[in-house]
Write a protein that holds these residues in place. Structure first.
Motif, PDB file in Angstrom:
ATOM      1  N   LEU A  54      14.967  60.705  63.067  1.00 23.01           N
ATOM      2  CA  LEU A  54      14.586  62.081  62.190  1.00 23.01           C
ATOM      3  C   LEU A  54      13.924  62.691  63.872  1.00 23.01           C
ATOM      4  O   LEU A  54      14.050  63.762  63.294  1.00 23.01           O
ATOM      5  CB  LEU A  54      12.678  60.894  61.546  1.00 23.01           C
ATOM      6  N   LEU A  55      13.984  62.831  65.010  1.00 22.18           N
ATOM      7  CA  LEU A  55      13.567  64.039  65.805  1.00 22.18           C
ATOM      8  C   LEU A  55      14.368  64.633  66.021  1.00 22.18           C
ATOM      9  O   LEU A  55      14.723  65.755  66.682  1.00 22.18           O
ATOM     10  CB  LEU A  55      13.301  63.022  67.169  1.00 22.18           C
ATOM     11  N   GLU A  56      16.129  63.553  65.795  1.00 26.65           N
ATOM     12  CA  GLU A  56      17.448  63.789  66.030  1.00 26.65           C
ATOM     13  C   GLU A  56      17.516  65.296  65.084  1.00 26.65           C
ATOM     14  O   GLU A  56      17.999  66.131  65.211  1.00 26.65           O
ATOM     15  CB  GLU A  56      18.911  63.503  66.276  1.00 26.65           C
ATOM     16  N   ILE A  57      17.057  65.720  64.101  1.00 23.84           N
ATOM     17  CA  ILE A  57      16.993  66.743  63.195  1.00 23.84           C
ATOM     18  C   ILE A  57      16.273  67.798  63.157  1.00 23.84           C
ATOM     19  O   ILE A  57      16.653  69.064  63.329  1.00 23.84           O
ATOM     20  CB  ILE A  57      16.361  65.594  61.365  1.00 23.84           C
ATOM     21  N   PHE A  58      14.988  67.498  63.802  1.00 25.42           N
ATOM     22  CA  PHE A  58      14.761  68.546  64.321  1.00 25.42           C
ATOM     23  C   PHE A  58      15.171  69.310  65.862  1.00 25.42           C
ATOM     24  O   PHE A  58      14.232  70.658  66.409  1.00 25.42           O
ATOM     25  CB  PHE A  58      12.709  69.000  64.025  1.00 25.42           C
ATOM     26  N   PRO A  63      10.764  76.880  65.632  1.00 27.25           N
ATOM     27  CA  PRO A  63      10.034  76.516  64.552  1.00 27.25           C
ATOM     28  C   PRO A  63       9.904  77.277  63.238  1.00 27.25           C
ATOM     29  O   PRO A  63      10.468  76.129  61.939  1.00 27.25           O
ATOM     30  CB  PRO A  63       8.649  77.392  65.195  1.00 27.25           C
ATOM     31  N   GLU A  64      10.733  77.969  63.180  1.00 28.66           N
ATOM     32  CA  GLU A  64      11.193  78.768  61.811  1.00 28.66           C
ATOM     33  C   GLU A  64      11.894  78.280  61.565  1.00 28.66           C
ATOM     34  O   GLU A  64      11.866  77.491  60.090  1.00 28.66           O
ATOM     35  CB  GLU A  64      11.642  80.075  61.947  1.00 28.66           C
ATOM     36  N   GLN A  65      13.278  77.306  62.003  1.00 28.98           N
ATOM     37  CA  GLN A  65      14.256  76.672  61.287  1.00 28.98           C
ATOM     38  C   GLN A  65      13.510  75.429  60.977  1.00 28.98           C
ATOM     39  O   GLN A  65      14.241  74.882  60.080  1.00 28.98           O
ATOM     40  CB  GLN A  65      15.769  76.640  62.419  1.00 28.98           C
ATOM     41  N   SER A  66      13.152  75.361  61.660  1.00 27.03           N
ATOM     42  CA  SER A  66      12.585  72.950  61.594  1.00 27.03           C
ATOM     43  C   SER A  66      11.834  73.262  60.037  1.00 27.03           C
ATOM     44  O   SER A  66      11.014  72.210  59.096  1.00 27.03           O
ATOM     45  CB  SER A  66      11.255  72.583  62.547  1.00 27.03           C
ATOM     46  N   GLN A  67      10.970  74.602  59.739  1.00 30.92           N
ATOM     47  CA  GLN A  67      10.241  74.404  58.072  1.00 30.92           C
ATOM     48  C   GLN A  67      11.131  74.985  57.026  1.00 30.92           C
ATOM     49  O   GLN A  67      10.659  74.662  55.804  1.00 30.92           O
ATOM     50  CB  GLN A  67       9.502  75.359  58.580  1.00 30.92           C
ATOM     51  N   GLN A  68      12.248  75.245  57.395  1.00 26.96           N
ATOM     52  CA  GLN A  68      13.445  75.067  56.838  1.00 26.96           C
ATOM     53  C   GLN A  68      15.033  74.838  57.033  1.00 26.96           C
ATOM     54  O   GLN A  68      15.975  75.132  57.103  1.00 26.96           O
ATOM     55  CB  GLN A  68      14.201  77.059  56.449  1.00 26.96           C
ATOM     56  N   LEU A  69      14.582  73.377  56.567  1.00 25.79           N
ATOM     57  CA  LEU A  69      16.099  72.371  56.241  1.00 25.79           C
ATOM     58  C   LEU A  69      17.009  72.491  55.317  1.00 25.79           C
ATOM     59  O   LEU A  69      16.468  72.863  54.350  1.00 25.79           O
ATOM     60  CB  LEU A  69      15.346  70.335  56.886  1.00 25.79           C
ATOM     61  N   SER A  70      18.247  72.401  55.954  1.00 27.79           N
ATOM     62  CA  SER A  70      19.360  72.642  54.845  1.00 27.79           C
ATOM     63  C   SER A  70      18.974  71.378  54.446  1.00 27.79           C
ATOM     64  O   SER A  70      18.645  70.121  54.401  1.00 27.79           O
ATOM     65  CB  SER A  70      20.500  72.404  55.319  1.00 27.79           C
ATOM     66  N   PRO A  71      19.482  71.166  52.765  1.00 32.08           N
ATOM     67  CA  PRO A  71      19.624  69.790  51.944  1.00 32.08           C
ATOM     68  C   PRO A  71      20.181  68.564  52.342  1.00 32.08           C
ATOM     69  O   PRO A  71      18.984  68.370  52.397  1.00 32.08           O
ATOM     70  CB  PRO A  71      20.161  69.969  50.742  1.00 32.08           C
ATOM     71  N   GLU A  72      20.909  68.948  53.370  1.00 30.71           N
ATOM     72  CA  GLU A  72      20.987  67.249  54.113  1.00 30.71           C
ATOM     73  C   GLU A  72      20.534  67.448  55.419  1.00 30.71           C
ATOM     74  O   GLU A  72      20.269  66.016  55.059  1.00 30.71           O
ATOM     75  CB  GLU A  72      22.547  68.046  54.653  1.00 30.71           C
ATOM     76  N   LYS A  73      19.986  67.598  55.495  1.00 31.95           N
ATOM     77  CA  LYS A  73      19.180  67.461  56.621  1.00 31.95           C
ATOM     78  C   LYS A  73      17.482  66.881  56.204  1.00 31.95           C
ATOM     79  O   LYS A  73      17.170  66.523  56.417  1.00 31.95           O
ATOM     80  CB  LYS A  73      18.455  68.893  57.803  1.00 31.95           C
ATOM     81  N   LYS A  74      17.256  67.734  55.115  1.00 29.08           N
ATOM     82  CA  LYS A  74      16.046  67.359  54.465  1.00 29.08           C
ATOM     83  C   LYS A  74      16.255  65.976  53.955  1.00 29.08           C
ATOM     84  O   LYS A  74      15.462  65.138  53.718  1.00 29.08           O
ATOM     85  CB  LYS A  74      15.675  68.255  53.314  1.00 29.08           C
ATOM     86  N   GLN A  75      17.713  65.481  53.215  1.00 26.47           N
ATOM     87  CA  GLN A  75      18.261  64.575  52.352  1.00 26.47           C
ATOM     88  C   GLN A  75      17.815  63.480  53.926  1.00 26.47           C
ATOM     89  O   GLN A  75      17.167  62.301  53.400  1.00 26.47           O
ATOM     90  CB  GLN A  75      19.091  64.141  52.274  1.00 26.47           C
ATOM     91  N   HIS A  76      18.515  63.568  54.210  1.00 29.16           N
ATOM     92  CA  HIS A  76      18.384  62.505  55.702  1.00 29.16           C
ATOM     93  C   HIS A  76      17.094  62.627  56.903  1.00 29.16           C
ATOM     94  O   HIS A  76      16.044  61.354  56.253  1.00 29.16           O
ATOM     95  CB  HIS A  76      19.127  63.032  57.077  1.00 29.16           C
ATOM     96  N   ALA A  77      15.756  62.896  56.536  1.00 30.24           N
ATOM     97  CA  ALA A  77      14.783  63.493  57.313  1.00 30.24           C
ATOM     98  C   ALA A  77      14.017  62.076  56.027  1.00 30.24           C
ATOM     99  O   ALA A  77      13.498  61.487  56.301  1.00 30.24           O
ATOM    100  CB  ALA A  77      13.771  64.661  57.372  1.00 30.24           C
TER     101      ALA A  77
END
Length: 130
Positions: A54-58, A63-77
Motif C-alpha cells: 500500500l505504501l509503494e502505491i503512494f 500530496p496532490e497526486q496521492s489524492q488523485q490515483l489512477s484507476p489501476e492504483k486505486k484498485q490496487h490500494a
C-alpha cells in the motif's frame, strides 16, 4: 472547555454481514480450526507486507497526486486495504468485539486527548499539546 461529540452513522449490520460472510468462507474451507485469535493476530502481523505494498502505491507521489490515483492504483490500494480489513474483522468476530462500538469509544477517547481548542491545525501528539 470545548467538548466534541462524534457520531458514527455507518450501519453496524453491514459490518456484521461482512463478518458473517468471512466466517462462512472460512467454514466452507474448514479453516475455522485455524482462525483462533492468536493465529489471526499473527496473520495480521504478516499483513505488514500488504501495508508495504500500500505504501509503494503512494511512494514518490506529491500530496496532490496521492489524492488523485489512477484507476489501476486505486484498485490496487483497494485490494491491499481489503486484505488488512478482512483480518481485522475476522479477529474482532472471534474475540466478540463490536467493531462499531470499539471505534465509537476510541473516537471519543481521541476527542478527549485532542481537544479542538488545543490541537486545531496542529500535528502534535496529545502529550505535546499546550
Amino acid at each position: 472547555m470545548l467538548t466534541t461529540t462524534i457520531s458514527v452513522e455507518t450501519p453496524s449490520n453491514e459490518i456484521k454481514q461482512l463478518q458473517q460472510a468471512l466466517a462462512e468462507f472460512a467454514h466452507q474451507r474448514n479453516w475455522d480450526q485455524f482462525h483462533t485469535p492468536k493465529n489471526l493476530a499473527m496473520a495480521l502481523s504478516g499483513e505488514v507486507g500488504e501495508v508495504g505494498e500500500l505504501l509503494e502505491i503512494f511512494q514518490w507521489l506529491t500530496p496532490e497526486q496521492s489524492q488523485q490515483l489512477s484507476p489501476e492504483k486505486k484498485q490496487h490500494a483497494s485490494e491491499e486495504i481489503a486484505d488488512v480489513m478482512m483480518y481485522l474483522l475476522r479477529l474482532a468476530d472471534k474475540c466478540d468485539i463490536n467493531v462499531m462500538q470499539a471505534c465509537q469509544e476510541k473516537i471519543q477517547q481521541n476527542a478527549e486527548k485532542y481537544p479542538i481548542s488545543k490541537c486545531y491545525g496542529s500535528a502534535k501528539k496529545y502529550n505535546e499539546l499546550n
